[in-house]
Design a protein around this motif. Structure first.
Motif, PDB file in Angstrom:
ATOM      1  N   UNK A  59     -10.540-136.589 -68.543  1.00 36.28           N
ATOM      2  CA  UNK A  59      -9.885-137.889 -68.520  1.00 36.28           C
ATOM      3  C   UNK A  59      -8.520-137.764 -67.863  1.00 36.28           C
ATOM      4  N   UNK A  60      -8.001-138.858 -67.307  1.00 34.67           N
ATOM      5  CA  UNK A  60      -6.635-138.813 -66.777  1.00 34.67           C
ATOM      6  C   UNK A  60      -5.642-138.613 -67.913  1.00 34.67           C
ATOM      7  N   UNK A  61      -4.623-137.811 -67.692  1.00 31.18           N
ATOM      8  CA  UNK A  61      -3.663-137.529 -68.763  1.00 31.18           C
ATOM      9  C   UNK A  61      -4.241-136.485 -69.699  1.00 31.18           C
ATOM     10  N   UNK A  62      -4.386-136.835 -70.963  1.00 26.29           N
ATOM     11  CA  UNK A  62      -4.889-135.897 -71.962  1.00 26.29           C
ATOM     12  C   UNK A  62      -6.412-135.807 -71.912  1.00 26.29           C
ATOM     13  N   UNK A  63      -6.952-134.593 -71.846  1.00 27.19           N
ATOM     14  CA  UNK A  63      -8.406-134.425 -71.793  1.00 27.19           C
ATOM     15  C   UNK A  63      -9.028-134.712 -73.151  1.00 27.19           C
ATOM     16  N   UNK A  64     -10.335-134.953 -73.129  1.00 32.12           N
ATOM     17  CA  UNK A  64     -11.040-135.221 -74.367  1.00 32.12           C
ATOM     18  C   UNK A  64     -10.972-134.060 -75.341  1.00 32.12           C
ATOM     19  N   UNK A  65     -11.117-132.841 -74.829  1.00 31.09           N
ATOM     20  CA  UNK A  65     -11.074-131.658 -75.695  1.00 31.09           C
ATOM     21  C   UNK A  65      -9.691-131.465 -76.311  1.00 31.09           C
ATOM     22  N   UNK A  66      -8.649-131.713 -75.526  1.00 26.36           N
ATOM     23  CA  UNK A  66      -7.279-131.595 -76.060  1.00 26.36           C
ATOM     24  C   UNK A  66      -7.025-132.648 -77.130  1.00 26.36           C
ATOM     25  N   UNK A  67      -7.578-133.849 -76.924  1.00 30.88           N
ATOM     26  CA  UNK A  67      -7.412-134.921 -77.910  1.00 30.88           C
ATOM     27  C   UNK A  67      -8.138-134.563 -79.202  1.00 30.88           C
ATOM     28  N   UNK A  85     -19.951-134.848 -67.145  1.00 29.77           N
ATOM     29  CA  UNK A  85     -20.754-134.517 -65.973  1.00 29.77           C
ATOM     30  C   UNK A  85     -20.479-133.107 -65.507  1.00 29.77           C
ATOM     31  N   UNK A  86     -19.586-132.417 -66.207  1.00 33.79           N
ATOM     32  CA  UNK A  86     -19.152-131.082 -65.775  1.00 33.79           C
ATOM     33  C   UNK A  86     -19.152-130.111 -66.944  1.00 33.79           C
ATOM     34  N   UNK A  87     -20.159-130.200 -67.798  1.00 31.83           N
ATOM     35  CA  UNK A  87     -20.175-129.358 -68.989  1.00 31.83           C
ATOM     36  C   UNK A  87     -20.615-127.932 -68.719  1.00 31.83           C
ATOM     37  N   UNK A  88     -20.157-127.029 -69.537  1.00 33.55           N
ATOM     38  CA  UNK A  88     -20.649-125.655 -69.522  1.00 33.55           C
ATOM     39  C   UNK A  88     -20.768-125.183 -70.969  1.00 33.55           C
ATOM     40  N   UNK A  89     -21.398-124.045 -71.163  1.00 32.79           N
ATOM     41  CA  UNK A  89     -21.662-123.565 -72.522  1.00 32.79           C
ATOM     42  C   UNK A  89     -20.384-123.290 -73.309  1.00 32.79           C
ATOM     43  N   UNK A  90     -19.380-122.568 -72.746  1.00 35.06           N
ATOM     44  CA  UNK A  90     -18.147-122.337 -73.507  1.00 35.06           C
ATOM     45  C   UNK A  90     -17.472-123.645 -73.940  1.00 35.06           C
ATOM     46  N   UNK A  91     -17.507-124.635 -73.050  1.00 33.12           N
ATOM     47  CA  UNK A  91     -16.888-125.928 -73.364  1.00 33.12           C
ATOM     48  C   UNK A  91     -17.612-126.611 -74.524  1.00 33.12           C
ATOM     49  N   UNK A  92     -18.946-126.581 -74.478  1.00 30.33           N
ATOM     50  CA  UNK A  92     -19.717-127.234 -75.541  1.00 30.33           C
ATOM     51  C   UNK A  92     -19.556-126.489 -76.869  1.00 30.33           C
ATOM     52  N   UNK A  93     -19.503-125.147 -76.803  1.00 32.75           N
ATOM     53  CA  UNK A  93     -19.307-124.352 -78.016  1.00 32.75           C
ATOM     54  C   UNK A  93     -17.963-124.682 -78.655  1.00 32.75           C
ATOM     55  N   UNK A  94     -16.923-124.768 -77.821  1.00 30.82           N
ATOM     56  CA  UNK A  94     -15.585-125.101 -78.335  1.00 30.82           C
ATOM     57  C   UNK A  94     -15.595-126.461 -79.008  1.00 30.82           C
ATOM     58  N   UNK A  95     -16.239-127.441 -78.368  1.00 28.83           N
ATOM     59  CA  UNK A  95     -16.269-128.802 -78.923  1.00 28.83           C
ATOM     60  C   UNK A  95     -17.001-128.835 -80.261  1.00 28.83           C
ATOM     61  N   UNK A  96     -18.127-128.138 -80.332  1.00 30.24           N
ATOM     62  CA  UNK A  96     -18.912-128.151 -81.565  1.00 30.24           C
ATOM     63  C   UNK A  96     -18.199-127.406 -82.691  1.00 30.24           C
ATOM     64  N   UNK A  97     -17.517-126.316 -82.347  1.00 31.44           N
ATOM     65  CA  UNK A  97     -16.754-125.568 -83.353  1.00 31.44           C
ATOM     66  C   UNK A  97     -15.641-126.423 -83.941  1.00 31.44           C
ATOM     67  N   UNK A  98     -15.083-127.316 -83.115  1.00 33.42           N
ATOM     68  CA  UNK A  98     -14.014-128.202 -83.585  1.00 33.42           C
ATOM     69  C   UNK A  98     -14.561-129.406 -84.353  1.00 33.42           C
TER      70      UNK A  98
END
Length: 211
Positions: A59-67, A85-98
Motif C-alpha cells: 500500500x502507499x505509505x504504511x504497508x499492510x504487514x507493517x500495519x 499480487x506479490x506474495x511469497x512464502x516468508x511473507x505469508x508465514x510472517x502474516x500468519x504468525x502475527x
C-alpha cells in the motif's frame, strides 16, 4: 436490543479491486467500507460492531504487514485477511504468525475470501462479547469499597473468615458482612464463580489491597 451490523473494511490502493471486492461482499449482505490506504482507515476509525479487515500487502505509505504489526504491538484486536499480487512464502508465514486469518494471492477464488471473512467476523464477535462481559465485571468490581476489595482478594485464595479477620485486624462478623456484600455486588452465586471473576479481573490475591 438491535445487534450492531458486521462490517468488512477493504483497504486496497487499486480502485478496480476495491470496487470488485465491495460488490462481492455486498452481494452476500455485508456492510462494506472501501478505503485506499491505512491512513484513510486511521481517519475513519473502527466501527462499533464485529469487524474484519481485508488488507492489501503493498500500500502507499504504511504497508499492510507493517500495519498488522502496529496493531499487534498496540494490543488492538482486528481480524485481518491479507490479499496480494506479490506474495511469497516468508511473507505469508510472517502474516500468519502475527495472527492473520488468511493470506490470499491474487487472483483468488471469491469463496475463499468469503469463507475467511466469515471466520474473521465470528472471531471478532466472540472477542467483542468477551470484552463486554469483562466491562460488566469491572463495573461491579468498581462498586466495591476498598475494604470489600481486600476481603474479595483474600476470600478467593480460600482463606477462612477468621484468617481474613486476623489478616485485616477486624472481627470475624465484619468479614462475614463484607463477604456477603462482595458476593451480592459481584452477583456471584458461589465461591468458585467469584474466584473465576477475580481471575478474569486479575484481582491481586493474598495481599490486602490498599484501603
Amino acid at each position: 436490543m438491535t445487534e450492531v451490523p458486521a462490517t468488512v473494511i477493504v483497504i486496497d490502493d487499486d480502485p478496480a479491486i476495491r470496487d470488485a471486492l465491495g460488490s462481492l461482499l455486498r452481494s452476500v449482505g455485508f456492510e462494506v467500507k472501501l478505503l485506499a490506504s491505512v491512513s484513510d482507515f486511521l481517519k475513519s476509525g473502527r466501527p462499533d460492531g464485529p469487524t474484519c479487515l481485508v488488507l492489501d500487502v503493498r500500500l502507499p505509505g504504511q504497508s499492510g504487514l507493517d500495519f498488522q504489526r502496529e496493531l499487534s504491538r498496540g494490543n488492538i484486536q482486528l481480524p485481518i485477511i491479507f490479499i496480494t499480487g506479490h506474495g511469497d512464502i516468508p511473507m505469508s508465514v510472517r502474516a500468519m504468525k502475527e495472527g492473520a486469518i488468511e493470506f490470499l494471492t491474487k487472483p483468488f477464488r471469491d469463496q475463499d475470501l468469503l469463507d475467511a471473512v466469515h471466520v474473521g467476523l465470528a472471531r471478532d464477535r466472540v472477542w467483542l462479547e468477551n470484552e463486554k462481559a469483562l466491562a460488566t465485571l469491572r463495573a461491579r468490581f468498581d462498586s466495591l469499597t476498598p475494604r470489600e476489595r481486600e476481603v474479595m482478594a483474600l476470600v478467593v485464595t480460600g482463606r477462612l473468615n477468621k484468617q481474613i479477620a486476623a489478616d485485616l485486624g477486624v472481627s470475624e462478623i465484619t468479614v462475614k458482612v463484607h463477604r456477603s456484600q462482595v458476593m451480592q455486588k459481584m452477583r456471584a452465586k458461589s465461591l468458585p464463580e467469584l474466584a473465576r471473576m477475580a481471575d478474569k479481573l486479575k484481582v491481586a490475591s493474598g495481599e490486602p489491597q490498599g484501603s
